[in-house]
Design a protein around this motif. Structure first.
Motif, PDB file in Angstrom:
ATOM      1  N   TRP A 147      -1.031  -1.738  -4.512  1.00  0.00           N
ATOM      2  CA  TRP A 147       0.076  -1.958  -5.511  1.00  0.00           C
ATOM      3  C   TRP A 147       0.674  -3.295  -5.710  1.00  0.00           C
ATOM      4  O   TRP A 147       0.625  -3.913  -4.730  1.00  0.00           O
ATOM      5  N   THR A 195     -10.537   3.393  -8.402  1.00  0.00           N
ATOM      6  CA  THR A 195      -9.390   4.018  -7.343  1.00  0.00           C
ATOM      7  C   THR A 195      -8.426   3.046  -7.017  1.00  0.00           C
ATOM      8  O   THR A 195      -8.773   1.936  -6.826  1.00  0.00           O
ATOM      9  N   VAL A 196      -7.062   3.417  -6.807  1.00  0.00           N
ATOM     10  CA  VAL A 196      -6.119   2.699  -6.520  1.00  0.00           C
ATOM     11  C   VAL A 196      -5.993   2.540  -5.044  1.00  0.00           C
ATOM     12  O   VAL A 196      -6.145   3.499  -4.183  1.00  0.00           O
ATOM     13  N   ARG A 197      -6.062   1.370  -4.456  1.00  0.00           N
ATOM     14  CA  ARG A 197      -5.951   0.850  -3.076  1.00  0.00           C
ATOM     15  C   ARG A 197      -4.974   0.107  -2.844  1.00  0.00           C
ATOM     16  O   ARG A 197      -4.364   0.013  -1.643  1.00  0.00           O
ATOM     17  N   GLY A 218       2.766   2.273  -2.862  1.00  0.00           N
ATOM     18  CA  GLY A 218       2.951   2.881  -4.198  1.00  0.00           C
ATOM     19  C   GLY A 218       4.146   2.227  -5.024  1.00  0.00           C
ATOM     20  O   GLY A 218       4.631   2.704  -5.849  1.00  0.00           O
ATOM     21  N   ASP A 226     -13.011  -1.756  -6.372  1.00  0.00           N
ATOM     22  CA  ASP A 226     -12.081  -0.798  -6.673  1.00  0.00           C
ATOM     23  C   ASP A 226     -12.739   0.200  -7.532  1.00  0.00           C
ATOM     24  O   ASP A 226     -12.046   0.962  -7.926  1.00  0.00           O
ATOM     25  N   SER A 285      -1.843  -0.967 -15.310  1.00  0.00           N
ATOM     26  CA  SER A 285      -2.007  -1.448 -13.878  1.00  0.00           C
ATOM     27  C   SER A 285      -1.884  -2.910 -14.104  1.00  0.00           C
ATOM     28  O   SER A 285      -1.985  -3.911 -15.296  1.00  0.00           O
ATOM     29  N   PRO A 296      -0.201  -0.129  -9.899  1.00  0.00           N
ATOM     30  CA  PRO A 296      -1.715  -0.376  -9.459  1.00  0.00           C
ATOM     31  C   PRO A 296      -2.140  -1.667  -9.572  1.00  0.00           C
ATOM     32  O   PRO A 296      -2.080  -2.112 -10.598  1.00  0.00           O
ATOM     33  N   SER A 310       0.779  -1.240   0.100  1.00  0.00           N
ATOM     34  CA  SER A 310       0.088  -0.153   0.175  1.00  0.00           C
ATOM     35  C   SER A 310       0.763   1.226   0.081  1.00  0.00           C
ATOM     36  O   SER A 310       0.386   2.376   0.535  1.00  0.00           O
ATOM     37  N   CYS A 365     -10.070   1.639 -17.416  1.00  0.00           N
ATOM     38  CA  CYS A 365      -8.878   1.745 -16.779  1.00  0.00           C
ATOM     39  C   CYS A 365      -8.058   2.986 -17.119  1.00  0.00           C
ATOM     40  O   CYS A 365      -8.118   3.395 -18.585  1.00  0.00           O
TER      41      CYS A 365
END
Length: 395
Positions: A49, A45-47, A27, A38, A81, A31, A25, A77
């Motif tokens: 990585w 939304t990125v929660r 980074g 998500d 990712s 992603p 989490s 998208c």
């Protein structure tokens, strides 16, 4: 209208789950999208990585579709990712506009969900996904349709934002006049609901007696209709006979309904009757005496989280009439309650206009979608839109 299978119009990439040790989490890596959790309105939304080298990737502008329960939800998208096995990415060829495909899949989410299989955990197979039939009008028409639906969707989002702002205004007015009802920093008198209001409930007339008990003229409220809002109409009606032969009671305009149990976020929500109506047994009906009903209703809305926390039970936490009667509320002087209610009624009047506008826009969106994907929409007055190239993909 020509229809073609999805796999003839796009490259489909099935996601897979990397080793959990590669998740983070902070980074590091790319992603990592795992499923519908998500997703937002259009872009995920990125929660999380992921740094795994053994992975399945989605590119910018790919359509992400949820392939494991729940099935069928889509997002676009917006960056390179990694996708987990709950998703597949769909990369349209030059024959298909990506936004057009997004709106078509979104409009058919329920039908796609129905294609899922599995008794305990529904999923859609890659074979089934590839066979989904996609309409293929001329590319210029696809772009026009996507542009038109996007405009209406933008208006819908704007109306929802306005409604949220009005709800925020309601809360700010309450806080300014009365303070936080839990902390009660202004020192108002507090009493349990049972000390100043009659609290009752209703029942569900037997479904074995549909002809005798249902289809009458008496509105009958279920907790699914108790959504922190005024109640002007109900999905079902019962008969006079049901009212006489069951534990249903007819409650007057101004009664406050509180959902004691129900699915999801239902428990703890309130409704304000704008009609005489009966209820099922999952609703508590609150009839304040010598206090302003609008003030009591808005205060209960404000206390939603605190009320939910009172629930008791095993798998499904419930409220009951005893707990409802014990909920303590602020009781400032009646003239101050009335002054607050006057302000709220003006705000609610504005809200009702926005809500009707939202209903109209959603109906328009549905009608346009249906016509567009059947080839029945007149696009002659929709301006031609310059197609945006797909964002550069990594090699």
């Amino acid at each position: 209208m020509i229809f073609k299978p999805l796999d003839s119009l796009a490259k489909i990439v099935a996601g897979q789950s990397p080793e959990s040790s590669t998740y983070n989490s902070t980074g590091q890596g790319l992603p990592f999208f795992q499923g519908k959790a998500d997703f937002q309105d259009m872009y995920p939304t990125v929660r999380m990585w992921c740094t795994s080298l053994k992975r399945k990737e989605a590119e910018p502008d790919d359509i992400l579709i949820s392939v494991r329960a729940p099935v069928g939800a889509v997002n676009i998208c917006n960056q390179k990712s990694i996708i987990g096995r709950g998703l597949a990415s769909i990369r349209p060829t030059s024959e298909l506009d990506g936004k057009f495909l997004y709106y078509y899949l979104k409009a058919n989410e329920r039908q796609i969900d129905a294609l899922g299989t599995g008794s305990t955990f529904k999923a859609i197979t890659q074979v089934t996904l590839k066979k989904i039939e996609i309409p293929v009008p001329p590319l210029d028409d696809q772009i026009r349709i996507a542009h038109l639906l996007g405009k209406v969707e933008g208006l819908i989002a704007q109306r929802k934002q306005h409604l949220q702002q009005l709800d925020d205004l309601l809360k700010s007015v309450f806080l300014e006049m009365f303070g936080d009802p839990v902390r009660n920093e202004k020192g108002w008198e507090k009493k349990p609901i049972g000390a100043f209001a009659n609290v009752g409930t209703g029942s569900t007339p037997s479904r074995q007696k549909i002809a005798e008990y249902y289809g009458g003229s008496i509105p009958w409220v279920k907790t699914t209709e108790v959504q922190n809002c005024d109640i002007f109409r109900t999905e079902e009606h019962i008969t006079e006979r049901a009212l006489c032969e069951t534990n249903c009671s007819l409650y007057p305009i101004g009664t406050i309904l509180l959902a004691m149990y129900g699915q999801g976020r239902t428990r703890g929500q309130v409704g304000y009757l704008r009609i005489d109506a009966a209820t099922n047994q999952a609703c508590a009906a609150i009839l304040p005496s010598k206090h302003n009903e609008v003030f009591i209703f808005q205060q209960l809305r404000f206390l939603y989280d605190s009320i939910r926390a009172l629930g008791r039970g095993g798998n499904q936490e419930n409220l009951n009439l005893s707990l409802v009667r014990g909920i303590e509320l602020l009781l400032p002087p009646k003239d101050i309650q009335d002054r607050f209610a006057t302000i709220i009624e003006k705000i609610e009047s504005i809200k009702s206009r926005y809500q009707q506008s939202l209903i109209d826009l959603e109906a328009l969106y549905g009608a346009l979608s249906q016509q567009a994907f059947k080839g029945e929409l007149d696009l002659s007055r929709v301006p031609q839109v310059v197609q945006q190239p797909r964002r550069e993909q990594s090699k």
